[in-house]
Design an enzyme around this catalytic site. Structure first.
Site, short mmCIF file in Angstrom:
data_model
loop_
_atom_site.label_atom_id
_atom_site.label_comp_id
_atom_site.label_asym_id
_atom_site.label_seq_id
_atom_site.Cartn_x
_atom_site.Cartn_y
_atom_site.Cartn_z
N CYS A 12 4.68 -2.52 3.03
CA CYS A 12 4.89 -3.70 2.18
C CYS A 12 3.79 -4.74 2.40
O CYS A 12 3.15 -4.79 3.45
CB CYS A 12 6.23 -4.35 2.48
SG CYS A 12 7.67 -3.32 2.16
N GLU A 68 4.14 -7.95 2.90
CA GLU A 68 4.45 -8.88 3.99
C GLU A 68 4.00 -8.31 5.32
O GLU A 68 3.40 -9.00 6.15
CB GLU A 68 5.96 -9.18 4.04
CG GLU A 68 6.51 -9.79 2.77
CD GLU A 68 7.03 -8.75 1.78
OE1 GLU A 68 6.36 -7.70 1.57
OE2 GLU A 68 8.12 -8.97 1.22
N ILE A 81 0.87 -1.18 0.00
CA ILE A 81 0.00 0.00 0.00
C ILE A 81 0.90 1.22 0.00
O ILE A 81 1.55 1.53 1.01
CB ILE A 81 -0.93 -0.01 1.24
CG1 ILE A 81 -1.74 -1.30 1.30
CG2 ILE A 81 -1.84 1.22 1.22
CD1 ILE A 81 -2.44 -1.55 2.63
N CYS A 98 11.87 -7.26 1.66
CA CYS A 98 12.87 -6.22 1.92
C CYS A 98 13.44 -6.41 3.33
O CYS A 98 12.95 -7.23 4.11
CB CYS A 98 12.26 -4.83 1.75
SG CYS A 98 11.22 -4.30 3.14
#
Ligand SMILES: [Zn+2]
Length: 132
Positions: A53, A55, A43, A86
């Site tokens: 992210c 995740e 988002i 990341c």
């Protein structure tokens, strides 16, 4: 472990990504200790630092529902390659998961690779380090 539900959930979540700036859609799915699966997408925000992210979206959904133990996580980004979490997401995963959990890196429904959290975040700084 059968990864079908995680893969399907991550692929579905990717379609919900809000990415007007990068147009780089990511989906993720986490498996919790009782078998519940949460999906998440990335988002973005005009203030780029406020971007979240996929995740972390999935993990925060799970944690906010009371789940504090993740047993597996799946991630899908660019369908032509394997997109890894990341650095920030690797750290957040380690807060709620053992280093041995599978991290499923999806290219598409048929093509994925499986690493462990230890593989992608060796030497993690965790809550155990704060107990010393
Ligand atoms: Zn991330």
């Amino acid at each position: 472990m059968n990864y079908d539900v995680l893969i399907d959930t991550a692929l579905e979540a990717r379609e919900k990504a809000y990415v007007p700036y990068s147009n780089f859609k990511v989906g993720a799915a986490v498996l919790t200790e009782d078998g519940t699966v949460y999906g998440g997408c990335n988002i973005e925000n005009a203030s780029f630092g406020a971007t979240n992210c996929a995740e972390r979206t999935a993990i925060f959904k799970a944690v906010s529902d009371g789940h504090k133990s993740i047993k597996a996580i799946a991630v899908v980004g660019d369908p032509t390659t394997h997109t890894y979490p990341c650095g920030i997401c690797r750290q957040v995963i380690s807060e709620f998961a053992d280093s041995s959990i599978p991290v499923i890196l999806i290219k598409n429904k048929q093509e994925y690779i499986v690493k462990t959290l230890q593989d992608i975040l060796p030497g993690a700084f965790t809550k155990k380090d704060l107990d010393k």
